[in-house]
Every structure is written in structure tokens, then in C-alpha cells.
Design a protein around this motif. Sequence first.
Motif, short mmCIF file in Angstrom:
data_model
loop_
_atom_site.label_atom_id
_atom_site.label_comp_id
_atom_site.label_asym_id
_atom_site.label_seq_id
_atom_site.Cartn_x
_atom_site.Cartn_y
_atom_site.Cartn_z
N VAL B 46 0.84 -1.20 0.00
CA VAL B 46 0.00 0.00 0.00
C VAL B 46 0.88 1.25 0.00
O VAL B 46 0.57 2.24 -0.67
CB VAL B 46 -0.97 -0.02 1.20
N ALA B 47 1.99 1.19 0.71
CA ALA B 47 2.89 2.35 0.73
C ALA B 47 3.38 2.67 -0.66
O ALA B 47 3.43 3.83 -1.08
CB ALA B 47 4.08 2.07 1.66
N ILE B 48 3.74 1.61 -1.39
CA ILE B 48 4.21 1.84 -2.76
C ILE B 48 3.10 2.44 -3.61
O ILE B 48 3.30 3.44 -4.32
CB ILE B 48 4.72 0.51 -3.38
N ALA B 49 1.90 1.86 -3.50
CA ALA B 49 0.77 2.37 -4.28
C ALA B 49 0.51 3.83 -3.94
O ALA B 49 0.30 4.67 -4.83
CB ALA B 49 -0.47 1.53 -4.02
N ASP B 50 0.55 4.14 -2.64
CA ASP B 50 0.29 5.52 -2.23
C ASP B 50 1.39 6.45 -2.70
O ASP B 50 1.13 7.58 -3.13
CB ASP B 50 0.17 5.59 -0.70
N ALA B 51 2.64 5.98 -2.61
CA ALA B 51 3.75 6.82 -3.06
C ALA B 51 3.60 7.16 -4.53
O ALA B 51 3.78 8.31 -4.94
CB ALA B 51 5.08 6.11 -2.82
N VAL B 52 3.22 6.14 -5.30
CA VAL B 52 3.03 6.38 -6.74
C VAL B 52 1.92 7.41 -6.96
O VAL B 52 2.06 8.34 -7.76
CB VAL B 52 2.72 5.05 -7.47
N SER B 53 0.80 7.25 -6.18
CA SER B 53 -0.29 8.21 -6.34
C SER B 53 0.17 9.61 -5.99
O SER B 53 -0.15 10.57 -6.69
CB SER B 53 -1.49 7.87 -5.47
N VAL B 54 0.91 9.74 -4.90
CA VAL B 54 1.32 11.09 -4.49
C VAL B 54 2.27 11.68 -5.52
O VAL B 54 2.17 12.86 -5.88
CB VAL B 54 1.98 11.06 -3.10
N TYR B 55 3.14 10.85 -6.04
CA TYR B 55 4.03 11.34 -7.11
C TYR B 55 3.20 11.82 -8.29
O TYR B 55 3.44 12.89 -8.84
CB TYR B 55 4.98 10.22 -7.54
N GLY B 56 2.17 11.03 -8.61
CA GLY B 56 1.29 11.42 -9.70
C GLY B 56 0.56 12.72 -9.41
O GLY B 56 0.45 13.60 -10.26
N ILE B 57 0.10 12.85 -8.15
CA ILE B 57 -0.62 14.08 -7.77
C ILE B 57 0.29 15.29 -7.93
O ILE B 57 -0.07 16.30 -8.53
CB ILE B 57 -1.14 13.98 -6.32
N LEU B 58 1.53 15.16 -7.42
CA LEU B 58 2.47 16.29 -7.51
C LEU B 58 2.72 16.66 -8.96
O LEU B 58 2.72 17.84 -9.32
CB LEU B 58 3.79 15.93 -6.83
N THR B 59 2.92 15.63 -9.80
CA THR B 59 3.16 15.91 -11.22
C THR B 59 1.95 16.57 -11.85
O THR B 59 2.07 17.54 -12.60
CB THR B 59 3.45 14.59 -11.96
N ALA B 60 0.76 16.04 -11.52
CA ALA B 60 -0.47 16.59 -12.11
C ALA B 60 -0.66 18.04 -11.70
O ALA B 60 -1.03 18.89 -12.51
CB ALA B 60 -1.67 15.74 -11.70
N VAL B 61 -0.38 18.33 -10.41
CA VAL B 61 -0.53 19.71 -9.94
C VAL B 61 0.48 20.61 -10.65
O VAL B 61 0.17 21.73 -11.06
CB VAL B 61 -0.35 19.78 -8.41
N ALA B 62 1.69 20.07 -10.86
CA ALA B 62 2.73 20.88 -11.51
C ALA B 62 2.32 21.28 -12.92
O ALA B 62 2.64 22.38 -13.36
CB ALA B 62 4.04 20.11 -11.55
N VAL B 63 1.63 20.40 -13.62
CA VAL B 63 1.21 20.76 -14.99
C VAL B 63 -0.25 21.23 -14.99
O VAL B 63 -0.85 21.40 -16.04
CB VAL B 63 1.38 19.59 -15.98
N GLN B 64 -0.81 21.46 -13.79
CA GLN B 64 -2.16 22.01 -13.61
C GLN B 64 -3.24 21.15 -14.26
O GLN B 64 -4.20 21.67 -14.82
CB GLN B 64 -2.21 23.43 -14.17
N SER B 65 -3.06 19.82 -14.17
CA SER B 65 -4.14 18.94 -14.62
C SER B 65 -4.98 18.61 -13.40
O SER B 65 -4.74 17.63 -12.71
CB SER B 65 -3.58 17.66 -15.21
#
Lengths: 415, 539
Positions: B46-65
Amino acid sequence: MRRSIPLAAIAGVTLALAACSGSGSGSGSTASATASAKPTLSGTLTMWVDETRIDSMKPIVDEFQQQTGVKVDLVQKVSGDIRTDFVSQVPTGQGPDVIIGAHDWTGEFVNNGVVATVQLGDKAKDFSKSAVSAFAYNGQQYGVPYAIENIALVRNNKLLQDTTAKTFDDLVTQAKTANTPFSVLIQQGDKGDAYHLYPLQTSFGAPVFKQKDDGSYTNEIGMSGDAGAKFAAYLQKLGKEKVLDASIDGDKAKQAFLDGKAPYIITGPWNTTAFTKAGMDISVLPIPSAGGQEAKPFVGVQGAFISAKSKNPLLAQEFVVNFLTTEKVQTELYKSGGRLPALTAAASKVDDKVLAGFNAAGSTGAPMPSIPEMGSVWSFWGTTEVQLINGQAADPAGAWTTMITNIQNAIATKK
Amino acid sequence: MSHQGTQVEIPDEAPPRTPSGRRTGVGDTSHARSWSRGFFVKLAVVAIADAVSVYGILTAVAVQSWGVAAFLLAALVAITWVYFSRRGLPAKYLLPGLLFLLVYQLFVMGYTAYVAFTNYGDGHNSTKSDAVAQILVQNEKRVEGSATYPLTVVDKAGTVGFAVVVDGKAEVGSASQPLTAVDGATVDGGKVTAVPGWQVLDFASIAGRQDEIVNLRVPFSSNPDDGSLRTQDAQNGYLYRSALTYDAAADSMTDTSTGTVYRPDSRGSFVSPDGTALTPGWRVAVGFSNFTQMFTDSRLSGPFTQILVWTFVFAGLSVLTTFALGLFLAITFNDPRVRGRRVYRSLLILPYAFPAFLSALVWRGMLNQRFGYVNEVLLGGANVPWLTDGTLAKVSVLMVNLWLGFPYMFLVCTGALQSIPTDIIESARMDGASPFRIFRSMTLPLLMISVAPLLISSFAFNFNNFSLIYMLTGGGPSFTGTPVLIGHTDILISMVYAVAFGSGLKQYGLASAVSILIFIVVGLISWWGFRRTRTLEEL
């Protein structure tokens, strides 16, 4: 107390994330504006290159990185997708900063608003004129050229030593004296290949689009009317005589020539390296006329475009306009790519019999149209030519007229 | 994860645990909440899954998606909650599948539906603001005959400006202040190196402010007709003048030299009164016009009908021929009198084991009119246009699909035959029924009960058998006179591809609309087919 388990889990997750995000944001921040003694840049450019050009680009971007400190991410894309992907991904902000491609993509890119303008300024005069104007559209410059290529007639000197033919028909007759299965190979394939037939077509005075006096193309189709009909009839004749054959695609033509099954092939520099590597003795000659006028091949220009939505417009301009245009880089690209450099200073130093032959054959040629209308032409054009060669289209003039109507309709739909 | 524990929920007032945190009792705990080995494995996963999601969230916020970010956030919360809460635990088997369903099915379907109602395609590629910006840039042209100005980027309290040498004098200007001469500036080789009151930026600092510098226009003088100075590489400046101006309030483009006004039309382009459109345009919703175009455009409707009919013929005949041959072979090799049945059976499966699209490609080579194996060797040098004649190409497609498809039917029928009780057939034979009568009245109906659903799905599969058509004929030979390149062997799905990419003119909106029409057709056929099957079972 049990509540502490979810809490512990969340804490652990947060820790893991902190580690991830820490490294993530580090690369994202750009160097702060502190003045240093030596101007070292940090930054990353993303560049898309297809598989045919990537090997010659690799050393160039390494050199750029050493000189400027800008890291260039070279992404290899499949040549069939690279252009479509660029058009669809630039608007989303996911596209590259720079894309390496052919000049005839210009119109489509401009039409979709995905390419930035560049200003060559005084550098423009250092390039071959047609190479620069190939990337121009509507009075604006959209790309920087680095190499020029066109097709020509290649002869296998082992089979025939001398070409005296003045017309294409004579050439075929002469080629038959070599007693090989094929006379003059021109690749087709079942979708046709209008590019390789274009020199024959122009010799009938039927250019694809009409040209202005300065060489730029109008969107008025030039291959309609009598000249086009004559060419269509000629194609049918060549098909009947089995000079042209839709079953012979690029690979088959190349292999047949390599196997010594034909004295002539009409092809470009991308194939001659394979011929010389195989130890063949070849000569490169201009293509003789079939319809009485000069046979003008398409001249293609390779170059670099900058995305309209690049996040590093300055770095991209620095790479494309100031780095790619240097003599040293253009010479290096010639050495690895085997195409004539677009920069005159670099081109004048090229000492290669084969390339000189291509250059001579292309000196009469016209740049391939880069207007967006060109995108609507290729497939109809090739398909109709194949139908003529196959003998499917019984009435050549009629088939040619239908093709013109289709192209005009397609152009009108696009507007 | 190990699942050795039972699923019994433990009451909230469970006895305090041992200092190690490990439970000793068995059967009174859920492994989801105990400090067992499985728990730690789960924690890591679950930690890995969550880490991936958070990485995705940060990237998405950075490109304003924001949409992607919101979805990932919801997924993150859902994952963490489901796997660590007692009440969410039953959802643990559902959740991964559900997430993938959302991403790979529902999102794609929703997006296709959205695109079908727009004019997304060549020339209408992005948003209106992108189009406005790009039209302005494309029409901003270098003033003819103007000089190249070696340029220095300078900064005063956060305001970027340009310093250039004009007629031997150093001049400085910024967005709000036209170029004016300054005293005391140092000039080296035609380039300004220092200006009092301004700080000269080096390339590293320029790289950090690229957008600001590239978008900066410094008026050349107080007269706007003189144009403005801009740079693209921070080293050379050129004088530009824009041929068009955008009036945001009136939402119109005006040509400054001719005075022509371009206004946005309903198809997403700026159009002048005489009908000239500026490129690029932008995406707009166009209602149902993509859905109706196939029927209303006279150049398309004829070929479309032909393709529609051929699609049904192709799918129907494909199922029929493969089933007939498969059944025939299955019955033959089900007969105990045939020797070496195993060997034959395995040989028959071979075409099925080979990837279908590769087979199609090989067949394409074999059917080549001049070099193909079929003409050259089997027909002794005949010149049969297998793939270039409209009717023969259709026959070729059906034959190749028969080659590809019969092993599947053979397998299915063999299985179904073996499940039919022999005593029924035996009793029919005792009653004096002929072998054909047994087959027609006993074997076939019994067989159909289990095979009919597979025939329907086979029909649906062939209805969308893109790879075969694309690899074998590419839809060709083409029709003459159609505005998109479609041909005699095109089925609906390969026609969608031709519409979207094939003719050098990309029309994603139209292609999406046609694919939705196909979806509806396939859906209706399957629904009707399965209803019929049910009546079959009630026999």
C-alpha cells in the motif's frame, strides 16, 4: 490503541512520500539568478527524433550539453507516429521542446498552431536558399535546415557503363540490353509512391501545386489538365510494359538492385550507403525526361522545429538557431547522416562522388511543398497512380481528373 | 500477501495486546489489523501504491491537470482507507479492478463521447486562447529591411529590459518604456556590456526567466508603427510589427493594414466577412453533425453504406465459414475410426497458435500479385490480382480469415461434441435414424446450446477485426471519388482509422462519432443474439 495502526501506516506512507517528493522537486527548480564567473546553464530540453535520425543526433546533443550545460533528453519516436504525436501532444503541454523532421511537415504544424517561429537573421544567407525557404510559410520562418536530400538515377556500373539516353523511354530500352529481370526500378508498393514518380511527372510539366515566381507554392493544383492526363497515360503505358509494378515496394526494389537484377534504380542517398557498403560500383546521374521537359525531383530538407508551447523557448532557440547552424555541427551531421549539409560553407567541403551526383540531380529540383494542403494530396495521389499502373483505372485521364476532384474536396473540407 | 487468518471481525473492546504488539490468539483477529507478517507485506504494498499516487498528484498539480490530480487523490484516499479500515475491508478485492475500470474503460469511453461532439482534428487542435496566441505570433513579422540588433538583457528591480546599440548609441527600454538613449553605457563590439542603473543578466539567469524574456516586446519608439524589439534567443533582437491585433472585449481580430475584421464563427475559426479563415482554429462543440455527416455527405454516404453492408457480410460469412469447417473437422476427428487423431488435432491448432496479425502479414506477401507464393508457385506463375481487385480482395480476406479462424471453431466444437452424451445418439441410431438425420436433429441442436454464445461473440469480434483488414489489404483497393481514402475491403472499424488518420487529414471528432455508432451496432447485435440463445436453451 488500535487506532494507532492506521496512523502508523499513514505516517510510514508520508515518510516514503517525503523522500520521493524531495528528489522530485529538486530537479524541477531552475538555477537561481546568481551571477557566476562562468556562464553555466542548467536546464533540460526534450527533443523528439525518429529512428532514422537519432544516431546522427546523439553526438550533437552531447556536444551541446558540454558546451552549454543544457541537458538534452533525446526521445526516440517511431517515424510513423512522430508527426501526429507532435500535433496532438503540443497543445496538452506534453510535447517536446524541439523536434527533428522534414520540411514538408511545416504546413501541418502551422495549421495546427504547434510550431514556434524562428528568426535566422543574418545567418539565413549562409544557407542554401531553397533549404531556408523550404521551412518558410506565409512569410515566416518555422524551422532551421541541416541537410538536403533528393532522389536521382543510380546505375550499377557492372551491368552498364555508359548512359547516353536522353529520354526515359530510351533509358528503358538501353537498360533492357543488360538482360536483367528488371530495367529501371522505381519503388511503388500497393499504396503507390508519388514521391519516386515525381521527376517523371514534372517532365510532363505537371507540378503538384503551382509555384510563384519566388518558388513558393500556391494552393492551386498544377497537375490538372492536359499535362496531367498525358502523364497518367504514360504511367499506364509503363505499367503495361512492366517497367513499373505495384508489387515492387521499397525493400524489394533495393534488394533487387543489390542482387544485380537491374542496371538502374531511382532512389535517394538513404539507400546508396547500403549499395557502396555491399561493394557495388555505382554512379549517380540526373533522371532523364519522359515528357519533354526537365525532370525535377522533390528536394527534401531535414531540420529542427521548436514547439509553440516549449517551456524553454530560449534554450530551444539557442540550440536550434545558434548551435545547429554552425559549420562544425553541420559537417558532423553530414558525416554521420550522409546527406548534403544545408549550410553552404559545410556543403562546399563535401568531397564525395555519390553525394555530388545527387546534388547535381537535385539542382533543378523544387522543394517539396510544405503547405498544409499537401497533407491532403499524398494518399489520393499514390493510390491513383497505383490504379493506373495496375491497369485498374481503364481511362487514365478520367482517373486523374477524379483524383484532382478528390484532392480539391479534401482541401476544401480542411478549411 | 498471506491470507492464513480468518475473516472474523474482532470487537472494539478486545483485550490489550502483548508488548510486542503481536497477537497470540488465533481466530479472534483479522490479519488486516494484526501485526502479522502479512500486515507488513500489505503495508509495503500500500505504501508503494500511495507513493506512486502522491508522485502522480504532484506531477499533475505541476502541470495544472486538476482532473487527474483530483482522481489520484480520491484513489489515494480510497486505497488507504479500504486496506486499513475494518468497514472498507470487503472492498479490497474490488478496488484495484474498479480503479482500472475507471481509467481504462470509463474514461476512454467518456472521452470518446466528448470528442465525438467536437470538431477536434487538423486545424482545430487546441483551445481558443492557444489559437489566439498562435495567430498573433504567426502574423507578427519582422519589419522588412530592418537591422539585426545584438542585444543584452538587463534587469532593474525585477523589470526585464533590452539594451541595444542604435546608430552607435546605447539605448535601453522595457515593456512600458520605449527605447531611449542612455549615457555612460559601456559598449563592446556592438553589444552593450554595462548600463548604469540596470543589471546585465548572464545566460544562467536568463535561462530562469525564459518566458518573461521571450514574451517581452520593447517599443522601438513612441510611435507604435515603428514596431517593437523582441528576441527569441536573448542574443539577437529584431524589429517586429504585428499584422493583426486581438480585441479581447469585442472578441475579434483586426488586420492593421487593411482594417478587415475577423470574427469567431460557430466552427471555431476567426472568419472575415468574405469567408477567409485564419489558422489555426480551436476546438468547439459541433453537436450531432459528426454523427449525421456519414449519411448526409453524398460523397460519403454511398461508400459508407457499402462498407456497412460488407462489414455485416464479412462478419457473418467469417463466422459461418469458420464454424462450418471447424465443425466438419471436429466431427471427422471425433470419429473413433480415424487413426492418429491426436496428431491431426494438434496440427490443426497450429494456425491458431501463430499471432493473427503476423499471419495476415505473411498472407499479404503470399498473395502478392507478382512475387506471391500463391501465384508464383501454386498457380504456376499466374497473374491473379488477389489483393488489388475489389471482389477478389474480399474473397481473399474471407479465405485468410477462414484459415485464421477455423482452429478456434474446431476446438470449441470438439469440446462440445465430447460433452454430448453418447447414449442419446446411440438410441437415435437404434431408432433407425440416418447419420445425417442424427446430425441435424440431435447433434447440432445440442451443440448449439453451448456454442451459440461463442458464435455471437465471434461475430462481434470479426465485426471489429481491425488487425486482419489493416494488415492484409489496408482496406484497399480504394474506392474512387470518396473524400477520405476508404476501399472495398474496409470494415467500419478500419474506416474509422482511415477517417482519423488515413487521408492526411485528421478528423478525430468524426472518427469518434463513427466508433460510437459501431459500438451501438455491436451492442444491439449481441443483445439480440443472446436473447435468441436463451430461447435456444429452452428447447
